[in-house]
Write a protein that holds these residues in place. Structure first.
Motif, PDB file in Angstrom:
ATOM      1  N   ASP A   2       0.828  -1.214   0.000  1.00 55.60           N
ATOM      2  CA  ASP A   2       0.000   0.000   0.000  1.00 55.60           C
ATOM      3  C   ASP A   2       0.856   1.256   0.000  1.00 55.60           C
ATOM      4  O   ASP A   2       0.456   2.293  -0.556  1.00 55.60           O
ATOM      5  N   ARG A   3       2.029   1.175   0.616  1.00 56.14           N
ATOM      6  CA  ARG A   3       2.919   2.344   0.620  1.00 56.14           C
ATOM      7  C   ARG A   3       3.406   2.686  -0.787  1.00 56.14           C
ATOM      8  O   ARG A   3       3.832   3.816  -1.043  1.00 56.14           O
ATOM      9  N   LEU A   4       3.341   1.710  -1.696  1.00 51.66           N
ATOM     10  CA  LEU A   4       3.735   1.962  -3.083  1.00 51.66           C
ATOM     11  C   LEU A   4       2.586   2.521  -3.911  1.00 51.66           C
ATOM     12  O   LEU A   4       2.784   2.895  -5.067  1.00 51.66           O
ATOM     13  N   ASP A   5       1.379   2.540  -3.333  1.00 50.91           N
ATOM     14  CA  ASP A   5       0.196   3.004  -4.060  1.00 50.91           C
ATOM     15  C   ASP A   5       0.053   2.221  -5.370  1.00 50.91           C
ATOM     16  O   ASP A   5       0.116   2.777  -6.474  1.00 50.91           O
ATOM     17  N   LEU A   6      -0.159   0.910  -5.240  1.00 50.30           N
ATOM     18  CA  LEU A   6      -0.243   0.028  -6.397  1.00 50.30           C
ATOM     19  C   LEU A   6      -1.298   0.485  -7.387  1.00 50.30           C
ATOM     20  O   LEU A   6      -2.378   0.945  -7.014  1.00 50.30           O
ATOM     21  N   ARG A   7      -0.976   0.312  -8.683  1.00 56.08           N
ATOM     22  CA  ARG A   7      -1.898   0.618  -9.768  1.00 56.08           C
ATOM     23  C   ARG A   7      -2.111  -0.638 -10.613  1.00 56.08           C
ATOM     24  O   ARG A   7      -1.286  -1.559 -10.575  1.00 56.08           O
ATOM     25  N   PRO A   8      -3.161  -0.668 -11.434  1.00 52.54           N
ATOM     26  CA  PRO A   8      -3.391  -1.841 -12.279  1.00 52.54           C
ATOM     27  C   PRO A   8      -2.267  -2.112 -13.276  1.00 52.54           C
ATOM     28  O   PRO A   8      -2.119  -3.247 -13.739  1.00 52.54           O
ATOM     29  N   GLU A   9      -1.470  -1.089 -13.586  1.00 47.20           N
ATOM     30  CA  GLU A   9      -0.348  -1.289 -14.520  1.00 47.20           C
ATOM     31  C   GLU A   9       0.827  -2.021 -13.867  1.00 47.20           C
ATOM     32  O   GLU A   9       1.732  -2.490 -14.560  1.00 47.20           O
ATOM     33  N   ASP A  10       0.834  -2.105 -12.550  1.00 45.45           N
ATOM     34  CA  ASP A  10       1.975  -2.671 -11.841  1.00 45.45           C
ATOM     35  C   ASP A  10       1.963  -4.200 -11.860  1.00 45.45           C
ATOM     36  O   ASP A  10       0.933  -4.837 -12.103  1.00 45.45           O
ATOM     37  N   VAL A  11       3.133  -4.765 -11.575  1.00 43.51           N
ATOM     38  CA  VAL A  11       3.316  -6.212 -11.499  1.00 43.51           C
ATOM     39  C   VAL A  11       3.907  -6.546 -10.137  1.00 43.51           C
ATOM     40  O   VAL A  11       4.891  -5.923  -9.717  1.00 43.51           O
ATOM     41  N   VAL A  12       3.343  -7.524  -9.460  1.00 46.97           N
ATOM     42  CA  VAL A  12       3.873  -7.976  -8.178  1.00 46.97           C
ATOM     43  C   VAL A  12       4.260  -9.448  -8.306  1.00 46.97           C
ATOM     44  O   VAL A  12       3.443 -10.283  -8.691  1.00 46.97           O
ATOM     45  N   VAL A  13       5.514  -9.729  -7.982  1.00 49.99           N
ATOM     46  CA  VAL A  13       6.043 -11.095  -8.031  1.00 49.99           C
ATOM     47  C   VAL A  13       6.282 -11.567  -6.607  1.00 49.99           C
ATOM     48  O   VAL A  13       7.219 -11.114  -5.940  1.00 49.99           O
ATOM     49  N   ARG A  27      -2.116 -11.958  -2.977  1.00 51.90           N
ATOM     50  CA  ARG A  27      -3.577 -11.824  -2.880  1.00 51.90           C
ATOM     51  C   ARG A  27      -4.000 -10.359  -2.828  1.00 51.90           C
ATOM     52  O   ARG A  27      -4.964  -9.945  -3.491  1.00 51.90           O
ATOM     53  N   HIS A  28      -3.280  -9.574  -2.049  1.00 46.26           N
ATOM     54  CA  HIS A  28      -3.605  -8.149  -1.922  1.00 46.26           C
ATOM     55  C   HIS A  28      -3.381  -7.432  -3.252  1.00 46.26           C
ATOM     56  O   HIS A  28      -4.226  -6.614  -3.669  1.00 46.26           O
ATOM     57  N   ALA A  29      -2.267  -7.726  -3.919  1.00 44.30           N
ATOM     58  CA  ALA A  29      -1.970  -7.068  -5.189  1.00 44.30           C
ATOM     59  C   ALA A  29      -3.012  -7.421  -6.245  1.00 44.30           C
ATOM     60  O   ALA A  29      -3.443  -6.555  -7.028  1.00 44.30           O
ATOM     61  N   ARG A  30      -3.406  -8.667  -6.265  1.00 47.31           N
ATOM     62  CA  ARG A  30      -4.408  -9.086  -7.250  1.00 47.31           C
ATOM     63  C   ARG A  30      -5.737  -8.399  -6.995  1.00 47.31           C
ATOM     64  O   ARG A  30      -6.439  -7.988  -7.933  1.00 47.31           O
ATOM     65  N   ALA A  31      -6.104  -8.239  -5.734  1.00 45.21           N
ATOM     66  CA  ALA A  31      -7.338  -7.542  -5.395  1.00 45.21           C
ATOM     67  C   ALA A  31      -7.292  -6.078  -5.817  1.00 45.21           C
ATOM     68  O   ALA A  31      -8.339  -5.475  -6.106  1.00 45.21           O
ATOM     69  N   ARG A  32      -6.073  -5.518  -5.874  1.00 44.80           N
ATOM     70  CA  ARG A  32      -5.910  -4.127  -6.300  1.00 44.80           C
ATOM     71  C   ARG A  32      -5.818  -3.988  -7.814  1.00 44.80           C
ATOM     72  O   ARG A  32      -5.663  -2.892  -8.340  1.00 44.80           O
ATOM     73  N   GLY A  33      -5.872  -5.102  -8.534  1.00 44.13           N
ATOM     74  CA  GLY A  33      -5.849  -5.065  -9.996  1.00 44.13           C
ATOM     75  C   GLY A  33      -4.485  -5.203 -10.619  1.00 44.13           C
ATOM     76  O   GLY A  33      -4.353  -5.167 -11.851  1.00 44.13           O
ATOM     77  N   ALA A  34      -3.430  -5.354  -9.826  1.00 45.88           N
ATOM     78  CA  ALA A  34      -2.083  -5.527 -10.366  1.00 45.88           C
ATOM     79  C   ALA A  34      -1.921  -6.935 -10.944  1.00 45.88           C
ATOM     80  O   ALA A  34      -2.601  -7.877 -10.528  1.00 45.88           O
ATOM     81  N   LEU A  35      -1.020  -7.076 -11.898  1.00 41.47           N
ATOM     82  CA  LEU A  35      -0.664  -8.395 -12.416  1.00 41.47           C
ATOM     83  C   LEU A  35       0.152  -9.127 -11.358  1.00 41.47           C
ATOM     84  O   LEU A  35       1.016  -8.528 -10.708  1.00 41.47           O
ATOM     85  N   THR A  36      -0.104 -10.419 -11.163  1.00 43.97           N
ATOM     86  CA  THR A  36       0.591 -11.148 -10.109  1.00 43.97           C
ATOM     87  C   THR A  36       1.258 -12.408 -10.642  1.00 43.97           C
ATOM     88  O   THR A  36       0.687 -13.157 -11.433  1.00 43.97           O
TER      89      THR A  36
END
Length: 309
Positions: free
Chosen positions: A127-138, A154-163
């Motif tokens: 959350d401190r990174l202010d994730l956006r749908p364009e982001d990727v989390v590995v 799970r959190h990143a996917r819920a925020r719309g980021a690619l996982t």
């Protein structure tokens, strides 16, 4: 906990390694080398999944997304290492490739007990990174069950980021949580459960692929040449001159002049020398080509009727 660990290939024992404390040093070195030789084959079995994930990563990053690695312990350190190598190698912008580790930066050097069990902290760190749908989390976890990594995905996917979920066991919770499960099954370790060994090596190989091939897709190389290198020290300045020489065949004086005119930008210098354009035109051609040097050269050739590279 014991029953759960007993089901993991990374926690299993091999009968042929039960006497390693009685072997000679040379025999142990051979055994480790034999174990390590199993890793590339394990990675090879996952190449179609890895390639599909990389294509998805590159597509997000073309849209301005960030690549975020997140994990605990050895897995987290592998992500931090790969992220830290991207700016000098590919001239990535600050924050474009990020490595997060459970327990914070201090955990890179010193183990922070219990940090890997905190899935809520993973969400807070993202959350401190202010994730956006364009982001990727590995998410990275040898066991594939580390709460910090699984919670992050799970959190990143819920925020719309690619996982992506990089694990060393099949059927992992991390793989199930991610859109792109990358399960590299490396099997039992020489020292049972010590996943800094084969599992860590597999993580390094796969992360190398993710960052390097993504950057190639984004135009960060010209052939095999590192044309987006950031010349921040004497070694890298020498490498910049060598890259321009290899790409153009120009003499030393012309190379120095081109690099001086472009403020040390290797791509621009190569374009100046190969296309016969000034520094301003080189910069404009590269911008129009989305940073792809080969495309900029082709555009210049098409404009002047010259031969394409």
């Amino acid at each position: 906990m014991r029953d759960q660990l007993a089901t993991l290939a990374t926690e299993a024992r091999r009968p042929d390694q039960a006497d390693i404390d009685r072997r000679s040093t040379l025999d142990l070195a051979r055994a480790m080398n034999d174990n390590d030789a199993e890793v590339p084959a394990a990675v090879a079995r996952a190449l179609p999944a890895i390639a599909a994930a990389i294509d998805a990563v590159a597509e997000r990053m073309r849209r301005g997304g960030r690549l975020v690695y997140i994990g605990a312990g050895t897995a987290g350190r592998m992500g931090v290492l790969d992220a830290s190598e991207c700016p000098p190698t590919f001239n990535t912008a600050p924050g474009q490739v990020v490595g997060l580790i459970a327990g914070g930066d201090g955990a890179i050097r010193t183990s922070v007990e219990g940090a890997e069990d905190d899935d809520r902290q993973a969400a807070a760190d993202l959350d401190r990174l202010d994730l956006r749908p364009e982001d990727v989390v590995v998410g990275i976890s040898a066991s594939g069950r580390t709460p910090y990594a699984v919670g992050a995905v799970r959190h990143a996917r819920a925020r719309g980021a690619l996982t992506l979920g990089l694990a060393a066991n099949a059927g992992s919770a991390l793989g199930a949580a991610a859109e792109h499960p990358l399960e590299i099954v490396t099997g039992p370790e020489l020292v049972s459960g010590s996943t800094r060994l084969k599992a860590g090596t597999a993580q390094k190989l796969v992360l190398n692929m993710i960052s390097t091939i993504t950057m190639i897709r984004l135009g960060k190389t010209y052939g095999d040449l590192m044309v987006d290198v950031r010349a921040t020290n004497a070694k890298l300045r020498a490498r910049s001159r060598r890259i321009v020489a290899l790409a153009t065949g120009a003499d030393e004086g012309d190379i120095e002049d081109a690099l001086s005119a472009t403020g040390g930008e290797v791509k621009d210098a190569i374009l100046m020398l190969l296309a016969g354009v000034g520094a301003a035109d080189a910069a404009r051609l590269l911008t129009d080509a989305g940073g792809h040097l080969r495309a900029a050269l082709e555009a210049s050739a098409a404009r002047t009727g010259g031969e394409r590279p």
